[in-house]
Scaffold this motif. Structure first.
Motif, short mmCIF file in Angstrom:
data_model
loop_
_atom_site.label_atom_id
_atom_site.label_comp_id
_atom_site.label_asym_id
_atom_site.label_seq_id
_atom_site.Cartn_x
_atom_site.Cartn_y
_atom_site.Cartn_z
N ASP A 68 -5.53 67.94 60.64
CA ASP A 68 -4.12 68.16 60.99
C ASP A 68 -3.95 68.71 62.40
OD1 ASP A 68 -3.60 67.40 58.41
OD2 ASP A 68 -3.07 69.40 57.68
N ASN A 69 -5.03 69.27 62.95
CA ASN A 69 -4.96 69.97 64.23
C ASN A 69 -5.69 69.24 65.35
OD1 ASN A 69 -3.53 72.11 62.98
ND2 ASN A 69 -5.45 72.98 62.24
N TYR A 70 -5.94 67.93 65.19
CA TYR A 70 -6.71 67.20 66.19
C TYR A 70 -5.90 66.85 67.44
CZ TYR A 70 -10.67 66.40 62.99
OH TYR A 70 -11.74 66.55 62.17
N ALA A 71 -4.59 66.74 67.33
CA ALA A 71 -3.77 66.39 68.50
C ALA A 71 -3.97 67.45 69.59
CB ALA A 71 -2.30 66.30 68.12
N ILE A 96 -15.58 69.73 65.26
CA ILE A 96 -14.63 68.78 64.70
C ILE A 96 -15.13 68.46 63.30
CG2 ILE A 96 -13.75 66.42 64.84
CD1 ILE A 96 -12.51 68.24 66.93
N HIS A 97 -14.30 68.70 62.27
CA HIS A 97 -14.80 68.70 60.89
C HIS A 97 -15.17 67.31 60.38
CE1 HIS A 97 -14.49 71.27 57.00
NE2 HIS A 97 -15.47 70.40 56.91
N TRP A 98 -14.31 66.32 60.64
CA TRP A 98 -14.56 64.94 60.24
C TRP A 98 -14.06 64.02 61.35
CZ3 TRP A 98 -17.11 63.13 55.95
CH2 TRP A 98 -17.33 64.05 54.91
N PRO A 99 -14.68 62.88 61.56
CA PRO A 99 -14.17 61.98 62.60
C PRO A 99 -12.80 61.40 62.27
CG PRO A 99 -16.03 60.98 61.43
CD PRO A 99 -15.96 62.40 60.99
N ALA A 100 -12.48 61.26 60.97
CA ALA A 100 -11.14 60.83 60.52
C ALA A 100 -10.60 59.65 61.33
CB ALA A 100 -10.17 62.01 60.58
N PRO A 101 -11.29 58.51 61.25
CA PRO A 101 -10.89 57.37 62.09
C PRO A 101 -9.46 56.87 61.85
CG PRO A 101 -12.53 56.72 60.44
CD PRO A 101 -12.48 58.21 60.42
N ASN A 103 -6.83 58.75 61.30
CA ASN A 103 -5.96 59.93 61.39
C ASN A 103 -4.82 59.79 62.40
OD1 ASN A 103 -5.37 62.66 60.66
ND2 ASN A 103 -6.29 63.35 62.57
N GLY A 104 -4.91 58.79 63.29
CA GLY A 104 -3.86 58.63 64.29
C GLY A 104 -4.11 59.37 65.58
N VAL A 105 -5.19 60.15 65.65
CA VAL A 105 -5.57 60.84 66.89
C VAL A 105 -6.92 60.26 67.33
CG1 VAL A 105 -6.05 63.03 68.02
CG2 VAL A 105 -4.38 62.94 66.14
N GLU A 106 -6.98 59.78 68.54
CA GLU A 106 -8.20 59.14 69.03
C GLU A 106 -9.29 60.18 69.29
OE1 GLU A 106 -8.79 55.87 69.32
OE2 GLU A 106 -6.79 55.52 68.47
N ASP A 258 -18.01 61.81 50.49
CA ASP A 258 -17.65 60.60 51.24
C ASP A 258 -16.14 60.37 51.14
OD1 ASP A 258 -17.90 58.31 52.73
OD2 ASP A 258 -18.66 57.08 51.09
N PRO A 259 -15.34 61.27 51.71
CA PRO A 259 -13.89 61.17 51.53
C PRO A 259 -13.27 60.02 52.31
CG PRO A 259 -14.45 63.00 52.99
CD PRO A 259 -15.73 62.46 52.48
N ALA A 260 -12.51 59.21 51.62
CA ALA A 260 -11.83 58.08 52.26
C ALA A 260 -10.85 58.57 53.33
CB ALA A 260 -11.06 57.27 51.20
N GLY A 261 -10.84 57.88 54.45
CA GLY A 261 -9.95 58.25 55.54
C GLY A 261 -10.51 59.28 56.49
N LEU A 262 -11.51 60.03 56.03
CA LEU A 262 -12.13 61.07 56.86
C LEU A 262 -13.51 60.64 57.34
CD1 LEU A 262 -11.26 64.32 54.87
CD2 LEU A 262 -10.01 63.32 56.79
N ALA A 263 -14.26 60.01 56.43
CA ALA A 263 -15.65 59.66 56.72
C ALA A 263 -15.74 58.42 57.60
CB ALA A 263 -16.41 59.43 55.42
N PRO A 264 -16.81 58.34 58.41
CA PRO A 264 -17.05 57.12 59.19
C PRO A 264 -17.78 56.09 58.33
CG PRO A 264 -18.80 58.69 59.60
CD PRO A 264 -17.84 59.36 58.63
N VAL A 265 -18.11 54.96 58.92
CA VAL A 265 -19.06 54.04 58.30
C VAL A 265 -20.45 54.64 58.52
CG1 VAL A 265 -20.02 51.71 58.33
CG2 VAL A 265 -17.56 52.06 58.75
#
Length: 267
Positions: A68-71, A96-101, A103-106, A258-265
């Motif tokens: 939530d705080n990546y911006a 940075i806790h998870w890459p969260a691809p 998430n809307g923040v690059e 392996d949380p969806a939306g947070l984890a990378p490939v």
């Protein structure tokens, strides 16, 4: 920066439970504490530290920025909030806790903001968590080689992550192993039990000693003082080549988180 090889984790611990765990850990000689914004326990950890009597300069304190705080406009203010809760003017390491691809923040934005937090003196060092090889490469490109101190990843005898670990070593990035006991699943492993019997040790000590011997940092947690004390003894448990070879055979890609939306490939 030398990352402490042995710390106490606080995942899933809140309120009096985490206060007691951290207080016991500090009393037993732990000097590295790992927390995160999403754990909801930074204020409790801060209280335990304040009441411990251990000087802040003798501690190594890690926290992690939540998605939530990546911006860019959120990351530094959120870290300042974490510092207030932890009752300190800076932490030693911020991840940075998870890459969260999704998430809307690059990645480039949040890594630049993390570097800014270091430049402002809010954290002594920066790192990442749960990044695969490609995302680690991208993070290095943003902040520069030598800036990322660690990649904190799930790693256990059942998930040895050799490809990623080898890459990180080549980059001079320390592996921090979390879930080293695989939610306790490795404690019932017959191979580890035989090694533990051989050394008159516990299975938990064997798993932690294995990770330490590979050059990884570990951050096991426990609510029981006797387990916190026992875990520390892994630092003095030398495993021989036969032991290490036996543990190497336990790889089974046994990923627990392996949380969806947070984890990378994953690699």
């Amino acid at each position: 920066m030398n990352l402490p090889s042995f710390g106490v984790g606080t995942f899933r611990l809140t309120g009096q439970t985490v206060i007691d765990s951290v207080r016991n850990a500090l009393d037993l000689g732990y000097r590295a504490i790992d927390t995160a914004q999403i754990y909801g326990n930074e204020a409790d950890v801060g209280q335990a530290i304040a009441e411990s009597g251990v000087a802040r300069e003798d501690l190594f304190l890690t926290t992690k920025i939540w998605t939530d705080n990546y911006a860019r406009e959120r990351l530094v203010p959120s870290l300042r909030e974490s510092l207030d809760k932890l009752r300190t003017d800076r932490v030693d390491l911020t991840l940075i806790h998870w890459p969260a691809p999704g998430n809307g923040v690059e990645l480039a934005e949040y890594m630049a903001a993390l570097a800014e937090a270091k430049a402002l003196g809010l954290t002594r060092a920066i790192g990442i968590s749960n990044f695969n090889i490609e995302l680690t490469r991208q993070a290095i490109e943003v902040v520069g080689k030598g800036e990322i101190v660690t990649n904190q990843i799930e790693l256990s005898p059942y998930l040895q992550n050799r490809k990623l670990a080898t890459f990180l070593k080549e980059q001079g990035i320390t592996v921090t192993s979390y879930m080293t006991l695989a939610y306790g699943k490795v404690l019932k492993d017959p191979v580890l039990a035989r090694i533990a019997d051989k050394h008159q040790a516990t299975v938990a000590q064997v798993a932690l000693a294995w990770a330490l011997q590979l050059g990884y940092a570990v951050i096991p947690s426990s609510t029981r003082r006797e387990n916190l004390a026992s875990n520390l003894l892994a630092r003095d448990l030398p495993l021989d080549a036969e032991d290490m070879a036996a543990i190497a055979t336990l790889e089974r890609n046994g990923r627990e988180v392996d949380p969806a939306g947070l984890a990378p490939v994953w690699d």
